[in-house]
Design an enzyme around this catalytic site. Structure first.
Site, PDB file in Angstrom:
ATOM      1  N   THR A 127      15.174  26.547  79.865  1.00 18.93           N
ATOM      2  CA  THR A 127      16.465  25.608  79.538  1.00 18.93           C
ATOM      3  C   THR A 127      17.570  26.154  80.600  1.00 18.93           C
ATOM      4  O   THR A 127      17.762  27.278  80.988  1.00 18.93           O
ATOM      5  CB  THR A 127      16.947  26.138  78.041  1.00 18.93           C
ATOM      6  OG1 THR A 127      18.415  25.805  78.122  1.00 18.93           O
ATOM      7  CG2 THR A 127      16.820  27.567  77.840  1.00 18.93           C
ATOM      8  N   GLU A 129      20.453  26.708  80.076  1.00 18.36           N
ATOM      9  CA  GLU A 129      21.138  27.981  79.414  1.00 18.36           C
ATOM     10  C   GLU A 129      21.064  29.187  80.075  1.00 18.36           C
ATOM     11  O   GLU A 129      21.852  30.030  80.024  1.00 18.36           O
ATOM     12  CB  GLU A 129      21.277  27.845  77.921  1.00 18.36           C
ATOM     13  CG  GLU A 129      21.767  26.816  77.104  1.00 18.36           C
ATOM     14  CD  GLU A 129      23.587  26.851  77.277  1.00 18.36           C
ATOM     15  OE1 GLU A 129      24.081  27.955  77.002  1.00 18.36           O
ATOM     16  OE2 GLU A 129      24.008  26.104  77.492  1.00 18.36           O
ATOM     17  N   TYR A 150      20.574  33.235  72.442  1.00 19.98           N
ATOM     18  CA  TYR A 150      19.327  32.109  72.544  1.00 19.98           C
ATOM     19  C   TYR A 150      19.053  32.112  74.200  1.00 19.98           C
ATOM     20  O   TYR A 150      17.862  32.131  74.305  1.00 19.98           O
ATOM     21  CB  TYR A 150      20.113  30.602  72.346  1.00 19.98           C
ATOM     22  CG  TYR A 150      19.379  29.504  72.878  1.00 19.98           C
ATOM     23  CD1 TYR A 150      18.304  29.101  72.139  1.00 19.98           C
ATOM     24  CD2 TYR A 150      19.806  28.901  74.285  1.00 19.98           C
ATOM     25  CE1 TYR A 150      17.668  27.965  72.733  1.00 19.98           C
ATOM     26  CE2 TYR A 150      18.989  27.760  74.695  1.00 19.98           C
ATOM     27  CZ  TYR A 150      17.891  27.248  73.751  1.00 19.98           C
ATOM     28  OH  TYR A 150      17.166  26.274  74.243  1.00 19.98           O
ATOM     29  N   LYS A 154      15.236  32.980  75.994  1.00 20.09           N
ATOM     30  CA  LYS A 154      14.455  32.126  76.849  1.00 20.09           C
ATOM     31  C   LYS A 154      14.301  32.741  78.170  1.00 20.09           C
ATOM     32  O   LYS A 154      13.414  32.286  78.886  1.00 20.09           O
ATOM     33  CB  LYS A 154      15.683  30.826  76.905  1.00 20.09           C
ATOM     34  CG  LYS A 154      15.201  29.722  75.639  1.00 20.09           C
ATOM     35  CD  LYS A 154      14.407  29.077  75.518  1.00 20.09           C
ATOM     36  CE  LYS A 154      14.203  28.326  74.213  1.00 20.09           C
ATOM     37  NZ  LYS A 154      12.901  27.368  74.231  1.00 20.09           N
TER      38      LYS A 154
HETATM   39  N1  GDD Z   1      27.430  21.476  69.242  1.00 20.23           N
HETATM   40  C1  GDD Z   1      28.548  21.309  69.381  1.00 20.23           C
HETATM   41  N2  GDD Z   1      29.601  20.865  68.604  1.00 20.23           N
HETATM   42  N3  GDD Z   1      29.162  21.767  70.796  1.00 20.23           N
HETATM   43  C2  GDD Z   1      30.240  21.637  71.292  1.00 20.23           C
HETATM   44  C3  GDD Z   1      31.427  21.057  70.252  1.00 20.23           C
HETATM   45  C4  GDD Z   1      30.879  20.783  68.707  1.00 20.23           C
HETATM   46  O1  GDD Z   1      31.573  20.399  67.930  1.00 20.23           O
HETATM   47  N4  GDD Z   1      32.508  20.862  70.886  1.00 20.23           N
HETATM   48  C5  GDD Z   1      32.377  21.260  72.088  1.00 20.23           C
HETATM   49  N5  GDD Z   1      31.069  21.566  72.260  1.00 20.23           N
HETATM   50  C6  GDD Z   1      30.472  22.098  73.485  1.00 20.23           C
HETATM   51  C7  GDD Z   1      29.563  23.333  73.340  1.00 20.23           C
HETATM   52  O2  GDD Z   1      30.312  24.485  73.255  1.00 20.23           O
HETATM   53  C8  GDD Z   1      28.748  23.240  74.673  1.00 20.23           C
HETATM   54  O3  GDD Z   1      29.394  23.723  75.764  1.00 20.23           O
HETATM   55  C9  GDD Z   1      28.335  21.729  74.741  1.00 20.23           C
HETATM   56  O4  GDD Z   1      29.713  21.073  73.857  1.00 20.23           O
HETATM   57  C10 GDD Z   1      27.085  21.201  74.485  1.00 20.23           C
HETATM   58  O5  GDD Z   1      26.754  21.636  73.244  1.00 20.23           O
HETATM   59  P1  GDD Z   1      25.558  21.278  72.411  1.00 20.23           P
HETATM   60  O6  GDD Z   1      25.166  19.822  72.306  1.00 20.23           O
HETATM   61  O7  GDD Z   1      25.289  22.144  71.190  1.00 20.23           O
HETATM   62  O8  GDD Z   1      24.197  21.809  73.690  1.00 20.23           O
HETATM   63  P2  GDD Z   1      24.196  23.178  74.458  1.00 20.23           P
HETATM   64  O9  GDD Z   1      24.609  22.757  75.844  1.00 20.23           O
HETATM   65  O10 GDD Z   1      24.577  24.307  73.812  1.00 20.23           O
HETATM   66  O11 GDD Z   1      22.688  23.320  74.409  1.00 20.23           O
HETATM   67  C11 GDD Z   1      21.525  22.223  74.260  1.00 20.23           C
HETATM   68  O12 GDD Z   1      21.052  22.138  75.551  1.00 20.23           O
HETATM   69  C12 GDD Z   1      20.403  23.178  75.913  1.00 20.23           C
HETATM   70  C13 GDD Z   1      20.012  22.699  77.514  1.00 20.23           C
HETATM   71  O13 GDD Z   1      18.877  21.828  77.439  1.00 20.23           O
HETATM   72  C14 GDD Z   1      20.256  22.601  73.448  1.00 20.23           C
HETATM   73  O14 GDD Z   1      19.464  21.340  73.243  1.00 20.23           O
HETATM   74  C15 GDD Z   1      19.657  23.717  73.813  1.00 20.23           C
HETATM   75  O15 GDD Z   1      18.615  24.096  72.684  1.00 20.23           O
HETATM   76  C16 GDD Z   1      19.138  23.512  75.354  1.00 20.23           C
HETATM   77  O16 GDD Z   1      18.371  24.607  75.788  1.00 20.23           O
END
Ligand code: GDD
Length: 341
Positions: A127, A129, A150, A154
């Site tokens: 990922t 991340e 996380y 990974k």
């Molecule tokens: N979930 C969420 N909810 N995220 C928020 C919010 C909210 O209300 N507000 C802001 N964010 C911001 C998070 O802090 C982060 O910076 C960004 O939005 C994306 O959050 P997520 O959609 O939860 O995804 P992620 O980037 O943390 O992780 C996802 O992508 C990775 C890379 O492919 C997940 O799918 C991981 O499993 C994956 O590895």
């Protein structure tokens, strides 16, 4: 010729479901490794499409005997390890579980799979991340600097995959940047927003609370990304690939695009925790909710997918705007159907 057999862990998730369909369409016998819940029936479930078989069997990344049973039954030529505690925010709350599933689970699966079949091809869901830091774009050789439990797990699994590869096993890692679809879980920011704005548009909700508006992500379409997973395992040699679109947007951009796609343009007022997004009538539709801030944040991620293009011939087919449109239209249809039922 014998049909190929694939095992997908995490088959009930967004990527698992797209990948199972893709492989069944290609004529594979697909075994889906599915975690049992107390409500589940003991029998396996089989789904036959016109070309291949998708068979769901119970397995658990934290339980060695069930993992061994699944491998003995499925005898896979290809394994796609998509099972994970995949929510970054949740990993701060459940670090031990995250570590056990996202690292020790991979360790168990790799050992058991390669003990049984030295020729097995193994895909690991790595990922973006793992980068943690923020150079303008990330490649396969950018430095990892994980900031969440996380991402730490990974990175450790990613290293293990490379270690197996150096010993001659066919192990691939896909460093996937964020990838979304109408099947995305509603706790991830894209789907949370498309769902919320679909509900606002249809009059079932007034506003949505959100965390960090300035975080930047490279968002692509899950259906494109599972195709890359398959292509990696068909290459002559195993390798690591970045899969991304090369275009980053902030959460703020995302909100504006989602709101625009339901003809409800948003403008911003205020600053910090008091900042709000209002519609043209001045009604607050977005407000900051500090509960959605993370203890540590990855500020911006954007991937350079040129190696995947050169070596695999892979490229993304769905733009950010098309992705949002696909998701919001699906949410509007789903909510409409639920209210008609
Ligand atoms: N979930 C969420 N909810 N995220 C928020 C919010 C909210 O209300 N507000 C802001 N964010 C911001 C998070 O802090 C982060 O910076 C960004 O939005 C994306 O959050 P997520 O959609 O939860 O995804 P992620 O980037 O943390 O992780 C996802 O992508 C990775 C890379 O492919 C997940 O799918 C991981 O499993 C994956 O590895």
């Amino acid at each position: 010729m014998e049909k190929k057999r694939a095992l997908i862990t995490g088959v009930t998730g967004q990527d698992g479901s797209y990948l199972a369909e893709l492989l069944a369409d290609k004529g594979y016998d697909v075994y889906g490794f599915m975690r049992r819940t107390s409500a589940d029936v003991p029998a396996p479930i089989e789904v036959l499409n016109d070309k291949g078989l998708i068979k769901l069997i119970y397995g658990n990344m934290r339980d060695l005997p069930t993992m061994q049973r699944v491998l003995d039954e499925s005898k896979p030529d290809e394994i796609y390890n998509l099972a994970a505690q995949s929510h970054v925010g949740v990993s701060f709350l459940c670090p031990d579980e995250t570590w056990d599933v996202n690292f020790h689970g991979v360790e168990r699966l790799l050992k058991e799979a390669t003990d049984r079949n030295k020729q097995v091809k193994f895909y690991q869901a790595s990922t973006s991340e793992m980068y943690g830091s923020t150079p303008p774009t990330h490649t396969e050789t950018s430095v990892f600097s994980p900031v969440s439990p996380y991402a730490e797990a990974k990175v450790k699994s990613h290293r293990l995959i490379e270690e197996y590869r150096s010993k001659g096993f066919f192990t691939c890692s896909g460093i996937l940047f964020n990838h979304e679809s109408p099947r995305r879980g509603k706790i991830f920011v894209t789907r949370k927003l498309t769902r919320a704005f679909a509900e606002i548009k249809l009059g079932f909700r007034e506003k949505v609370g959100i965390g960090n508006l300035e975080a930047g992500r490279d968002w692509g379409f899950s259906g494109d990304y599972v195709r890359a997973m398959w292509m990696m395992l068909q290459a002559d040699t195993p390798d690591t690939y970045v899969i991304a679109t090369g275009k980053a947007h902030t959460v703020r951009d995302l909100i504006e695009a989602v709101a625009k796609s339901v003809d409800m343009p948003i403008h911003w007022e205020g600053t910090g925790l008091q900042e709000v997004g209002k519609d043209a009538q001045g009604v607050v539709r977005v407000e900051i909710d500090p509960r959605f801030y993370r203890p540590r944040e990855v500020d911006a991620l954007c991937g350079d997918w040129s190696k995947a293009k050169q070596k695999l011939g892979w490229e993304p087919s769905v733009s950010f705007e098309q992705l949002i449109d696909m998701m919001i239209q699906s949410d509007i249809r789903e909510i409409g159907a639920a209210h008609r039922a």
